[in-house]
Design a protein around this motif. Structure first.
Motif, mmCIF file in Angstrom:
data_model
loop_
_atom_site.group_PDB
_atom_site.id
_atom_site.type_symbol
_atom_site.label_atom_id
_atom_site.label_comp_id
_atom_site.label_asym_id
_atom_site.label_seq_id
_atom_site.Cartn_x
_atom_site.Cartn_y
_atom_site.Cartn_z
ATOM 1 N N VAL A 119 46.794 11.219 -10.150
ATOM 2 C CA VAL A 119 46.874 10.869 -11.490
ATOM 3 C C VAL A 119 47.180 9.265 -11.359
ATOM 4 O O VAL A 119 48.197 9.082 -10.645
ATOM 5 C CB VAL A 119 47.859 11.587 -12.234
ATOM 6 C CG1 VAL A 119 48.009 11.407 -13.674
ATOM 7 C CG2 VAL A 119 47.663 13.313 -12.239
ATOM 8 N N ARG A 120 46.537 8.492 -12.009
ATOM 9 C CA ARG A 120 46.699 7.059 -12.040
ATOM 10 C C ARG A 120 46.564 6.589 -13.630
ATOM 11 O O ARG A 120 46.098 7.148 -14.514
ATOM 12 C CB ARG A 120 46.128 6.391 -11.259
ATOM 13 C CG ARG A 120 44.771 6.146 -11.202
ATOM 14 C CD ARG A 120 43.970 5.325 -10.387
ATOM 15 N NE ARG A 120 42.320 5.365 -10.390
ATOM 16 C CZ ARG A 120 41.797 4.468 -11.216
ATOM 17 N NH1 ARG A 120 42.455 3.625 -12.233
ATOM 18 N NH2 ARG A 120 40.615 4.442 -11.368
ATOM 19 N N ARG A 121 47.042 5.588 -13.891
ATOM 20 C CA ARG A 121 46.936 4.660 -15.054
ATOM 21 C C ARG A 121 45.494 4.214 -15.400
ATOM 22 O O ARG A 121 44.669 3.911 -14.399
ATOM 23 C CB ARG A 121 47.713 3.239 -15.143
ATOM 24 C CG ARG A 121 49.164 3.567 -15.153
ATOM 25 C CD ARG A 121 49.559 3.782 -16.685
ATOM 26 N NE ARG A 121 49.179 2.684 -17.469
ATOM 27 C CZ ARG A 121 49.916 1.453 -17.347
ATOM 28 N NH1 ARG A 121 51.045 1.561 -16.745
ATOM 29 N NH2 ARG A 121 49.471 0.471 -18.259
ATOM 30 N N VAL B 137 43.854 20.144 -14.735
ATOM 31 C CA VAL B 137 43.845 18.805 -14.948
ATOM 32 C C VAL B 137 44.380 18.233 -16.043
ATOM 33 O O VAL B 137 45.141 17.289 -16.449
ATOM 34 C CB VAL B 137 42.377 18.331 -14.773
ATOM 35 C CG1 VAL B 137 42.134 16.767 -15.036
ATOM 36 C CG2 VAL B 137 41.874 18.493 -13.171
ATOM 37 N N ALA B 138 44.015 18.948 -17.418
ATOM 38 C CA ALA B 138 44.518 18.533 -18.887
ATOM 39 C C ALA B 138 45.752 18.643 -18.857
ATOM 40 O O ALA B 138 46.573 17.824 -19.455
ATOM 41 C CB ALA B 138 43.863 19.426 -19.817
ATOM 42 N N VAL C 111 40.388 15.125 -22.239
ATOM 43 C CA VAL C 111 38.959 15.522 -21.792
ATOM 44 C C VAL C 111 39.099 15.659 -20.358
ATOM 45 O O VAL C 111 39.491 14.801 -19.631
ATOM 46 C CB VAL C 111 37.749 14.490 -22.118
ATOM 47 C CG1 VAL C 111 36.425 15.294 -21.570
ATOM 48 C CG2 VAL C 111 37.755 14.164 -23.691
ATOM 49 N N ALA C 112 38.874 16.878 -19.853
ATOM 50 C CA ALA C 112 39.001 17.369 -18.348
ATOM 51 C C ALA C 112 38.031 18.312 -17.900
ATOM 52 O O ALA C 112 37.648 19.084 -18.832
ATOM 53 C CB ALA C 112 40.587 17.472 -18.318
ATOM 54 N N GLU D 129 52.086 19.574 -12.560
ATOM 55 C CA GLU D 129 51.597 18.646 -11.699
ATOM 56 C C GLU D 129 49.926 18.678 -11.562
ATOM 57 O O GLU D 129 49.455 19.785 -12.079
ATOM 58 C CB GLU D 129 51.985 19.201 -10.316
ATOM 59 C CG GLU D 129 53.469 18.894 -10.035
ATOM 60 C CD GLU D 129 53.952 17.458 -10.137
ATOM 61 O OE1 GLU D 129 53.058 16.607 -9.536
ATOM 62 O OE2 GLU D 129 55.163 17.222 -10.591
ATOM 63 N N PRO D 130 49.496 17.698 -10.959
ATOM 64 C CA PRO D 130 47.769 17.705 -10.995
ATOM 65 C C PRO D 130 47.258 18.749 -9.744
ATOM 66 O O PRO D 130 48.296 19.129 -8.975
ATOM 67 C CB PRO D 130 47.338 16.292 -10.502
ATOM 68 C CG PRO D 130 48.712 15.808 -9.659
ATOM 69 C CD PRO D 130 49.697 16.377 -10.483
#
Length: 286
Positions: free
Chosen positions: A145-147, A217-218, A211-212, A138-139
């Motif tokens: 999180v989106r496209r 986040v990654a 890249v995060a 999970e973020p």
């Protein structure tokens, strides 16, 4: 001597993508004809023909004013031990130097001893992992999180350059076009925190770059990208991210091979520090 005299050296162009593909396929590499076509349209290739067949190749892909990526240094098995690979590699290096750029590459474990005597220096180690199972994460709290959409590319390219040391908007656009369903970003209150892209390969789907701003986040980005992949995937992870590799190990990832990121000269700012680079675009794309 007749076989050597029959060799013809000439530029590789976008039109030669299908003809060059057997070189990478014979080596067991993952590139598709579309990958070859993109690299030859954006970069400069040089090859050696024996009759109508390409038996050697090398390519230099610009990644900004100061950097170019050398890749696809390949020689057909039945044409080796004639000095073809060394000659093409040196010409690729000269192309990069003549353009005023630093040469970078991701060397295989067999290739690294070839590059060291030429003056290349190690930047950091990389693991290639193969994934089959689904993975979930999970973020961070407060993040979305989106496209990733084409309209996001300018912001993503700016975010990427500040952390990777590469100016590669054309590469990012190519990857988005190849696999739009596997492209995601994470943001909070309109601020970009990371992105993930990927592309179909000849043998497996390639995830990356990722890249995060943080590992959390990654992981969320990897989870979403993997959810869109049918079948096996591969990912190239800098060795510095031991916690990420451990997480992938628990998910069933298997180490395939190692690479070493190398440069001929001092690496541009950002390139030497993989802190925010959790997956590469692949050894041919940086």
């Amino acid at each position: 001597m007749a076989a050597i005299e029959a060799l013809v050296e000439e530029p590789l162009t976008e039109a030669d993508a299908e003809g060059a593909l057997p070189l990478s396929a014979e080596a067991g590499w993952n590139q598709t004809a579309e990958d070859w076509r993109f690299m030859l349209s954006e970069g400069r290739g040089i090859g050696v023909r024996e009759g109508a067949r390409w038996v050697g190749s090398a390519l230099a892909l610009p990644l900004g004013e100061r950097l170019a990526w050398i890749s696809m240094v390949l020689v057909a098995k039945d044409a080796r031990r004639r000095g073809i690979g060394t000659r093409l590699l040196r010409q690729a290096i000269d192309m990069v130097r003549d353009a005023g750029r630093i040469a970078g590459l991701d060397a295989t474990e067999l290739g690294r001893p070839v590059y060291l005597p030429l003056g290349f220096q190690d930047v950091y180690a990389i693991w290639r992992l193969r994934l089959d199972p689904r993975i979930t994460a999970e973020p961070p709290r407060g993040c979305t999180v989106r496209r990733l959409m084409p309209v996001d590319l300018p912001a993503v390219a700016t975010f990427d350059e500040a952390r990777s040391g590469m100016r590669r908007r054309a590469v990012l656009a190519y990857l988005l076009d190849q696999a739009p369903d596997a492209a995601f970003l994470v943001e909070t209150e309109g601020r970009l925190l990371g992105y993930a892209l990927g592309r179909p390969g000849r043998t497996a789907f390639q995830i990356g770059p990722v890249v995060a701003a943080s590992e959390e986040v990654a992981l969320a980005l990897l989870s979403r990208a993997m959810s869109r992949v049918n079948g096996p995937a591969m990912i190239d992870v800098p060795d510095a991210h031991a916690a990420l590799r451990a997480w992938l190990d628990r998910a069933g990832a298997v180490r395939q091979r190692g690479f070493t990121r190398m440069t001929l000269g001092e690496p541009p700012p950002g390139l030497a520090d993989p802190k925010h680079i959790f997956a590469l675009a692949g050894p041919e794309l940086g």
